[in-house]
Design a protein around this motif. Structure first.
Motif, PDB file in Angstrom:
ATOM      1  N   UNK A 158       0.813  -1.224   0.000  1.00  0.00           N
ATOM      2  CA  UNK A 158       0.000   0.000   0.000  1.00  0.00           C
ATOM      3  C   UNK A 158       0.849   1.279   0.000  1.00  0.00           C
ATOM      4  N   UNK A 161       4.125   4.333  -2.949  1.00  0.00           N
ATOM      5  CA  UNK A 161       4.040   5.608  -3.680  1.00  0.00           C
ATOM      6  C   UNK A 161       3.446   6.673  -2.769  1.00  0.00           C
TER       7      UNK A 161
ATOM      8  N   UNK B  63     -12.925  10.315  -1.828  1.00  0.00           N
ATOM      9  CA  UNK B  63     -12.906   9.373  -0.719  1.00  0.00           C
ATOM     10  C   UNK B  63     -13.854   8.213  -0.966  1.00  0.00           C
ATOM     11  N   UNK B  84       0.979   7.977 -12.225  1.00  0.00           N
ATOM     12  CA  UNK B  84       1.224   6.652 -11.645  1.00  0.00           C
ATOM     13  C   UNK B  84       1.858   6.734 -10.269  1.00  0.00           C
ATOM     14  N   UNK B  85       2.521   7.856  -9.963  1.00  0.00           N
ATOM     15  CA  UNK B  85       3.146   7.980  -8.643  1.00  0.00           C
ATOM     16  C   UNK B  85       2.177   8.448  -7.562  1.00  0.00           C
ATOM     17  N   UNK B  86       0.936   8.681  -7.920  1.00  0.00           N
ATOM     18  CA  UNK B  86      -0.079   9.069  -6.942  1.00  0.00           C
ATOM     19  C   UNK B  86      -0.627   7.807  -6.281  1.00  0.00           C
ATOM     20  N   UNK B  87      -0.145   7.503  -5.082  1.00  0.00           N
ATOM     21  CA  UNK B  87      -0.439   6.211  -4.459  1.00  0.00           C
ATOM     22  C   UNK B  87      -1.720   6.153  -3.648  1.00  0.00           C
ATOM     23  N   UNK B  88      -2.565   7.184  -3.724  1.00  0.00           N
ATOM     24  CA  UNK B  88      -3.771   7.169  -2.898  1.00  0.00           C
ATOM     25  C   UNK B  88      -4.713   6.023  -3.259  1.00  0.00           C
ATOM     26  N   UNK B  90      -4.090   3.087  -3.906  1.00  0.00           N
ATOM     27  CA  UNK B  90      -3.740   1.829  -3.233  1.00  0.00           C
ATOM     28  C   UNK B  90      -4.524   1.705  -1.924  1.00  0.00           C
ATOM     29  N   UNK B  91      -4.621   2.837  -1.211  1.00  0.00           N
ATOM     30  CA  UNK B  91      -5.370   2.824   0.056  1.00  0.00           C
ATOM     31  C   UNK B  91      -6.869   2.684  -0.207  1.00  0.00           C
ATOM     32  N   UNK B  94      -7.666  -0.934  -0.771  1.00  0.00           N
ATOM     33  CA  UNK B  94      -7.613  -1.737   0.452  1.00  0.00           C
ATOM     34  C   UNK B  94      -8.816  -1.482   1.342  1.00  0.00           C
ATOM     35  N   UNK B  95      -9.232  -0.234   1.444  1.00  0.00           N
ATOM     36  CA  UNK B  95     -10.404   0.070   2.267  1.00  0.00           C
ATOM     37  C   UNK B  95     -11.641  -0.616   1.697  1.00  0.00           C
ATOM     38  N   UNK B 113       1.238   2.008 -14.069  1.00  0.00           N
ATOM     39  CA  UNK B 113       2.134   1.268 -14.972  1.00  0.00           C
ATOM     40  C   UNK B 113       2.214  -0.208 -14.601  1.00  0.00           C
ATOM     41  N   UNK B 115       4.559  -2.057 -13.875  1.00  0.00           N
ATOM     42  CA  UNK B 115       5.436  -2.447 -12.772  1.00  0.00           C
ATOM     43  C   UNK B 115       4.780  -2.291 -11.404  1.00  0.00           C
ATOM     44  N   UNK B 116       3.570  -1.757 -11.376  1.00  0.00           N
ATOM     45  CA  UNK B 116       2.834  -1.640 -10.114  1.00  0.00           C
ATOM     46  C   UNK B 116       1.839  -2.780  -9.910  1.00  0.00           C
ATOM     47  N   UNK B 119       1.783  -5.021  -6.620  1.00  0.00           N
ATOM     48  CA  UNK B 119       1.343  -4.307  -5.423  1.00  0.00           C
ATOM     49  C   UNK B 119      -0.158  -4.024  -5.484  1.00  0.00           C
ATOM     50  N   UNK B 123      -3.389  -5.068  -3.046  1.00  0.00           N
ATOM     51  CA  UNK B 123      -4.299  -4.112  -2.403  1.00  0.00           C
ATOM     52  C   UNK B 123      -5.761  -4.373  -2.758  1.00  0.00           C
TER      53      UNK B 123
END
Ligand code: SF4
Lengths: 558, 165
Positions: A158, A161, B63, B84-88, B90-91, B94-95, B113, B115-116, B119, B123
């Motif tokens: 998670x 990034x 949200x 792609x670097x905005x990792x929000x 991912x959360x 998971x939620x 991308x 390569x993610x 991960x 999630x």
């Protein structure tokens, strides 16, 4: 120290394979520069001013003789035969070739090492006290907890990034040698009123452009909940940290914007949900796992020592030999185990960039650790290395050996033991060079008797606001600034990375390269003239105040 | 037709994305659609009459909690990656899985991308609709970059130390 099992090893091997494939696809044009950037950063590869730079993790600063020899080999085979110890207890290679990095990582994996998450906007290497396990004032050995955090943070699905980089430090002793209040999360091992051990959690500390001392967000966290609580902090940060402006993206800015109280409440609410409804209770640490990890950080079998005889012997050796006695005084510390000592090997001889060591010296350090200790070495955030558990009766031998390899510079904790970032000689972000300034100061203060007389003095140099050289927390800090394309230096006084952490204040207008050393000399003069008996620089500064120093440095020449 | 990855396989992507600034249901495309969060929240009763499936897409700053009352009506929740670097996202995923026990498809859309993928899958993402034309078959390899992970996640209720040590 922790030894990988099959699962740890497999993960690191798979990471090497993944990165090898990514490098190939990049070289093949299938991955753009922009996409490759975070990929290579999270595998330790920066592109610096002159060449790529590879940062290799030394988890919480613990490294074995075998690993040091492997690093020596790697530096010969893939680089220029030296490595650099960083202020984050890691190691850097300054001249690797991008194409060869997967091979370097494969070599590292053979000795249970890696470069995972040593850079980039992710959870970095967890750091701690270089005297963990042996410090006289230790409450509990922090290293098992660092290892548990290392595993949790490694390839965390998670949090790869994040808005910005994220650093965690753990402190297990009375005195703080991990600067844990200057980390995104600072964890202090504590006992509650029932005598149970847990953690006091701080968040939002950090150096950089906006230095902040961390705020307490939970006074007591039962130990089994460590991972779910860390998940909660990271999730709140991942979701709500600033992503528009990289200078406002560290967690410290979020903590400040919300206030520490509100931040703590948000984390608490998130954590309660994680453990009550998300199944986060599953990641509760078991006694089994904690004991498994603790089992790797055992103490050697200490021999019973005839203390009177040992102390008398040392005293005799010191009386006969001034150089040895100086080294004993500055570079050797008592341990909680009587008859044993921890020895700091200085990586700051004059004329060498602070923290640089050659391949041969790496091997000598490995030999010393095997011959005089248990084959383990600790890297420190002051860019030196420590070998613990040395029999005091063997210190004289140790010193003679260390001297041969240029590792016995007896200046630990003095003005000449400065922390210094790579600066303009290597770093593409630098405003100014830092290594030549460090060298010039060392040359000016080359009279050892005078250096000893000055006593404990932390001088920290950063080549820019990013503060890799921790200038904000030096008793004297030097910061490289750019003035119309020229290199200037701002002097700061009064910082401290101890438990009474303090941020240094700016002395006045920046000085040119030619003026810096003289400025430092004047500051030292003011200290010497004003100190009371037994008073260290920082205390004198705190007592007499900034003005006295300022007046002297900026006095017009009559 | 567009293709995407779904549960590790390359399949046709029949869905049309409705842009964030479409304010009403007046001129919606036919067939399966992914509507922006605001449109869903304002018009979900009207959208029930749409011929074809309706899913919702969220941007990275939106949200997931806004959707909790509707999850059983949604076959797909898509999460956009503006960068792609905005990792929000991912959360968010998971939620959706861990906290709201969402059983439908979670689809990544936007600029993520290849390569993610490993991960993202951990999630809770089950589908990947890339905005660029890429070799999807080759990209499936990235789903299995690692054979295991230390942590609990949407795909693994117990941490490694409890399962294997
Ligand atoms: S402080 Fe600045 S110049 Fe020094 S290493 Fe860090 S980024 Fe580079």
């Amino acid at each position: 120290m922790y030894i990988y099992d099959q699962y740890d090893q497999k993960l690191v091997d798979e990471r090497v394979a993944q990165y090898r494939d990514q490098t190939n696809r990049y070289l093949d044009g299938q991955i753009s520069d922009e996409e490759f950037l975070p990929i290579r950063l999270q595998n330790g590869l920066y592109v610096q001013r002159l060449a790529p730079m590879l940062r290799i993790a030394i988890p919480y600063g613990l490294i074995s003789s075998r690993q040091l020899r492997a690093l020596a080999n790697i530096s010969r085979r893939f680089d220029k035969g030296y490595v650099h110890f960083t202020t984050r207890q890691n190691i850097q290679l300054n001249w690797p070739r991008l194409e060869e990095v997967p091979d370097i990582l494969a070599e590292l994996a053979k000795v249970q090492m890696h470069a995972i998450q040593t850079s980039g906007n992710c959870i970095r290497n967890t750091t701690t006290d270089q005297f963990a396990g042996v410090a006289v004032d230790e409450i509990e050995d922090p290293r098992p907890w660092c290892e548990i955090i290392r595993q949790w943070s490694t390839i965390h699905p998670e949090f790869a990034f994040l808005p910005r980089k994220f650093k965690i430090a753990v402190c297990g002793s009375e005195e703080d040698r991990a600067a844990f209040l200057l980390h995104d999360i600072g964890i202090q091992l504590v006992k509650n009123s029932n005598g149970e051990s847990g953690f006091h959690i701080y968040a939002g500390g950090g150096l950089g452009r906006t230095p902040v001392i961390a705020s307490s967000i939970r006074e007591y966290l039962p130990r089994q909940h460590l991972l779910s609580y860390l998940d909660a902090i990271l999730r709140v940060y991942n979701r709500y940290g600033n992503r528009d402006n990289k200078y406002k993206a560290r967690i410290k800015i979020l903590v400040k914007a919300w206030t520490p109280e509100v931040f703590a409440q948000r984390v608490e609410a998130e954590w309660q949900q994680i453990i009550s409804s998300d199944g986060g209770v599953n990641s509760e640490l078991t006694e089994n796992e904690v004991n498994r990890v603790k089992g790797f950080f055992t103490q050697p079998d200490y021999e019973p020592v005839d203390m009177l005889k040992v102390e008398a012997g040392l005293k005799a050796q010191a009386t006969d030999n001034l150089a040895f006695s100086r080294w004993l005084q500055r570079n050797v510390r008592d341990q909680k185990q009587p008859g044993y000592a921890s020895v700091s090997l200085s990586l700051k001889p004059a004329g060498v960039a602070p923290g640089d060591v050659t391949d041969g010296q790496l091997e000598s350090i490995a030999d010393l650790a095997e011959r005089f200790s248990n084959g383990e070495v600790r890297s420190t955030h002051n860019q030196n290395v420590v070998i613990a558990d040395v029999l005091k009766s063997a210190l004289f031998d140790f010193w003679q050996q260390a001297k041969v390899h240029g590792l016995a510079t007896p200046t630990i904790g003095t003005i000449n033991d400065m922390i210094c970032c790579p600066g303009g000689d290597y770093c593409s972000l630098a405003n100014a060079k830092s290594i030549p300034v460090a060298e010039a100061i060392q040359r000016r203060f080359d009279d050892l008797d005078y250096v000893y007389d000055l006593g404990d003095l932390e001088l920290n140099i950063s080549g820019c606001m990013n503060a890799c050289g921790h200038h904000h927390v030096g008793h004297i800090g030097i910061l490289g600034v750019d003035k119309k394309g020229e290199e200037w230096y701002q002097i700061q006084l009064g910082g401290s990375a101890s438990k009474q952490a303090a941020l240094a204040k700016v002395l006045g207008p920046s000085l040119s390269r030619d003026e810096v050393v003289e400025g430092i000399e004047k500051i030292i003069d003011v200290y010497v003239e004003n100190r009371l008996e037994g008073e260290a620089f920082l205390q004198t500064y705190q007592r007499v105040g900034m003005n006295k120093f300022k007046e002297r440095v900026y006095a017009q020449n009559a | 037709m567009h293709k995407m990855l779904s549960h590790g396989k390359v399949i046709d992507n029949s869905w049309t994305l409705v842009a964030a600034d479409v304010p009403t249901t007046d001129n919606l495309p036919t067939g399966d659609i992914l509507v922006p969060l605001a449109l869903w929240c304002g018009q979900h009763s009207v959208l029930k009459n749409h011929i074809g499936a309706v899913g919702v897409w969220l941007d990275s700053h939106e949200e997931i909690e806004t959707l909790t009352g509707y999850l059983d009506q949604l076959p797909v929740v898509a999460i956009n990656f503006p960068k792609f670097v905005d990792g929000r996202g991912f959360s968010s995923a998971r939620l959706l899985r861990d906290r709201y026990h969402y059983q439908g498809e979670i689809r990544a859309i936007g600029s993520f991308i290849r390569d993610q993928l490993f991960l993202m899958q951990r999630c809770g993402f089950s589908q990947f609709s890339f905005s660029d034309e890429i070799d999807l078959q080759a990209a499936t390899a990235s789903l299995s970059d690692f054979s295991d992970g230390y942590q609990t996640a949407a795909d693994q209720a117990e941490p490694l130390f409890k399962r294997l040590r």
